[in-house]
Enzyme design. Structure first.
Site, PDB file in Angstrom:
ATOM      1  N   ASP A  65      43.437   3.703  10.388  1.00  0.00           N
ATOM      2  CA  ASP A  65      43.050   2.293  10.218  1.00  0.00           C
ATOM      3  C   ASP A  65      41.866   2.030  11.135  1.00  0.00           C
ATOM      4  O   ASP A  65      41.375   2.950  11.796  1.00  0.00           O
ATOM      5  CB  ASP A  65      44.242   1.367  10.524  1.00  0.00           C
ATOM      6  CG  ASP A  65      44.216   0.130   9.639  1.00  0.00           C
ATOM      7  OD1 ASP A  65      43.218  -0.597   9.692  1.00  0.00           O
ATOM      8  OD2 ASP A  65      45.188  -0.097   8.894  1.00  0.00           O
ATOM      9  N   HIS A 122      39.415  -0.635   5.950  1.00  0.00           N
ATOM     10  CA  HIS A 122      40.153  -0.303   7.180  1.00  0.00           C
ATOM     11  C   HIS A 122      39.648   1.017   7.762  1.00  0.00           C
ATOM     12  O   HIS A 122      40.431   1.915   8.092  1.00  0.00           O
ATOM     13  CB  HIS A 122      41.658  -0.238   6.894  1.00  0.00           C
ATOM     14  CG  HIS A 122      42.254  -1.593   6.679  1.00  0.00           C
ATOM     15  ND1 HIS A 122      42.337  -2.535   7.671  1.00  0.00           N
ATOM     16  CD2 HIS A 122      42.795  -2.171   5.570  1.00  0.00           C
ATOM     17  CE1 HIS A 122      42.899  -3.647   7.192  1.00  0.00           C
ATOM     18  NE2 HIS A 122      43.179  -3.452   5.918  1.00  0.00           N
ATOM     19  N   GLU A 167      42.806  -4.673   1.128  1.00  0.00           N
ATOM     20  CA  GLU A 167      41.871  -5.456   1.940  1.00  0.00           C
ATOM     21  C   GLU A 167      40.514  -4.756   2.114  1.00  0.00           C
ATOM     22  O   GLU A 167      39.986  -4.681   3.217  1.00  0.00           O
ATOM     23  CB  GLU A 167      42.500  -5.745   3.306  1.00  0.00           C
ATOM     24  CG  GLU A 167      43.787  -6.548   3.181  1.00  0.00           C
ATOM     25  CD  GLU A 167      44.481  -6.777   4.514  1.00  0.00           C
ATOM     26  OE1 GLU A 167      44.885  -7.909   4.760  1.00  0.00           O
ATOM     27  OE2 GLU A 167      44.636  -5.827   5.299  1.00  0.00           O
TER      28      GLU A 167
END
Ligand code: ACM
Ligand code: ZN
Length: 544
Positions: free
Chosen positions: A201, A274, A339
């Site tokens: 991440d 990410h 995302e």
């Protein structure tokens, strides 16, 4: 004289009632069927632990059962085989004739005053029978003696869902291998069988990749900050002292450890967002020349995204996934997809050229295209992809398994489309959200999932026909660790909500009962405390 007679009668009556009192049977997750009988079996220093023939199917299992027994009862059992399983014995056996009802993970325990038999079709079933047996015995330690009593009963049990998982984010905060094993232990105790390991991440890349050494020498490290509540970038010259990663040797060891406990590990490599930790190490994969660093603070630079117009990123991911595939034997690899904020793609000439060349409508389709390229590669190396539900659309060509975190709408679309689905909606399964509204609760991610809400979770979305329901493989809880920086805090967030999740994914829907569950929580909490975990003391049965 009369008084003495009356006293004698009363004493007798009390003793008689005491003997007849049936011991409680409280097991989490609630089994399919409990037939309680009178009497109990006594586990003591003379008990013989016996095993049928496990040599072909799971030769390591007897040792694991023996070690669990020793740790839990604090006693060394005498050992024997199936033939020596007489009085005061506990026998584990594999059924020669496989029972259709028990399937691959079910078991039957028969507890009689002189003997306990745990039988199953598989090692996994025997392992789950052991967990139930330990919970049954844990209710009644005989005071002043090392012995335990197990209530007589026949318990028949098997799971509702084949996928019963828990996730752990080791990027936002790093957790060492000892804790990862401890985490796996408690998942297995509550009969979960999948561990979703979120390895990459913005806040750190956590797995050794030989082809790209900077991922760990640079991407696994960031400054250590005492205040973790605002985003402020790495300062020039700041020491990168917080972080860590798992070597390939450590990963192989954990994979083996988990497999012995019937847990498959699903590694996650986030694509294409990410990715600040990747861009800190390999800035050439970005659309722009922003000076990316490993993220510090709970949030991340939202523009961080890999350049989908650059063929080198596809080569990069494929190379990384080849090494990941070689480390993790389970069929699934999670490739993220959540995302992925595409502001950079909107202005990047290479990304726009890709959209044009591939006749894509927009940046959303560009992400679908990229995920499809990666899925194709995974198929070529005999692996299946799991992707977060952000990529779902009615006309998607992707055949990956979809992990649904944003509710049930995408789950229905995906299942109708023919994709398999794993459920983990934020509303019920995000155990990094608050479990209590008291002011002294430690800082958590905003959101509220009290124990009752977690328990009320129904993994099967409404509105699916029988053939579509088959695509719902099961569910998992997620523990994102932006605000969880110690093992103790991770345990605190996981439990008691893990107890609830285990009933949601294992127990039959008609066997779930919130009142009964609530009555079992305190015992489970004391049990896990004795095992060295740090559950929250809250039992908040709010359903909203
Ligand atoms: C997610 O919570 N972004 C999957
Ligand atoms: Zn680009």
């Amino acid at each position: 004289m009369n008084r003495l007679f009356a006293l004698t009668i009363i004493t007798f009556a009390v003793l008689l009632c005491g003997c007849k009192k049936t011991l409680p049977i409280a097991i989490v997750p609630e089994p399919v069927k409990i037939e309680q009988k009178s009497g109990s079996f006594r586990v003591d220093e003379n008990t013989i632990l016996c095993f049928g023939d496990f040599s072909k199917e799971c030769p390591e299992l007897p040792k694991l059962i023996r070690e669990s027994y020793e740790r839990y009862f604090n006693m060394r059992p005498n050992l024997g085989d199936a033939e020596s399983a007489g009085k005061n014995s506990i026998l584990f056996i594999l059924n020669e004739k496989k029972s259709k009802e028990l399937g691959d993970e079910g078991y039957i325990i028969t507890v009689k005053p002189k003997r306990i038999v745990v039988e199953a079709n598989t090692g996994a079933g025997c392992f789950y029978g052991l967990q139930t047996l330990l919970q049954m015995a844990g209710q009644d330690k005989i005071a002043g003696s090392p012995a335990f009593r197990v209530p007589c009963a026949v318990i028949t049990d098997h799971p509702r869902f084949g996928y019963r998982g828990a996730h752990l984010d080791v990027s936002r905060h790093f957790f060492d291998t000892a804790f990862v094993k401890k985490y796996i232990d408690i998942l297995a105790f509550y009969k979960l069988n999948k561990f979703h390991w979120h390895l990459t991440d913005d806040h750190g890349w956590r797995v050794q990749i030989d082809k790209y050494p900077l991922l760990t020498s640079v991407g696994a490290w960031r400054p250590e900050r005492t205040s973790w509540d605002t985003l402020h970038p790495v300062l020039p010259g700041e020491a990168m002292t917080y972080g860590g990663f798992y070597t390939k040797g450590q990963i192989r060891d954990i994979v083996k450890y988990a497999a012995a406990r019937n847990i498959d590990i699903i590694p996650e490599i986030e694509i294409p967002g990410h990715c600040s930790a990747i861009l800190a190490a390999y800035p050439q994969f970005a659309c722009d020349d922003y000076p990316y660093t490993v993220a510090v603070g709970p949030y991340w630079p939202p523009k961080a995204i890999m350049c989908a117009g650059n063929d080198d990123i596809i080569t990069f991911y494929n190379n990384v996934l080849d090494e990941i595939a070689e480390l993790f034997p389970y069929k699934y690899i999670h490739i993220g997809g959540d995302e992925a904020f595409n502001d950079n793609w909107q202005v990047c000439p290479k990304c726009q050229k890709r959209i044009e060349d591939e006749h894509l409508a927009d940046e959303f389709e560009l992400q679908q295209w990229l995920m499809n390229q990666i899925e194709k590669h995974l198929k070529s190396i005999h692996k299946k992809a799991i992707i977060w539900d952000d990529i779902v659309s009615e006309d998607m060509v992707n055949t990956s398994t979809i992990m649904c975190w944003q509710g049930t709408k995408a789950a229905r679309t995906a299942a109708k489309h023919g994709n398999d689905v794993i459920m983990c909606p934020t509303t019920h399964c995000y155990f990094n959200y608050y479990q209590c509204k008291d002011a002294d609760e430690p800082l958590c991610m905003e959101g509220y999932v009290p124990l009752g809400k977690a328990y009320s979770f129904e993994p099967m979305p409404e509105g699916l026909g029988a053939s579509e329901q088959k695509h719902i493989l099961g569910a998992q809880c997620n523990i994102w660790t932006e605000f969880i920086n110690t093992p103790e805090q991770a345990e605190y967030m996981l439990m008691p909500r893990l107890f609830a999740l285990s009933e949601c994914v294992w127990s039959k829907k008609e066997n779930k009962n919130a009142k009964k569950f609530e009555s079992k929580v305190e015992f489970e909490r004391s049990l896990v405390r004795k095992m060295g975990y740090n559950p929250s003391k809250r039992t908040i049965m709010d359903f909203e």
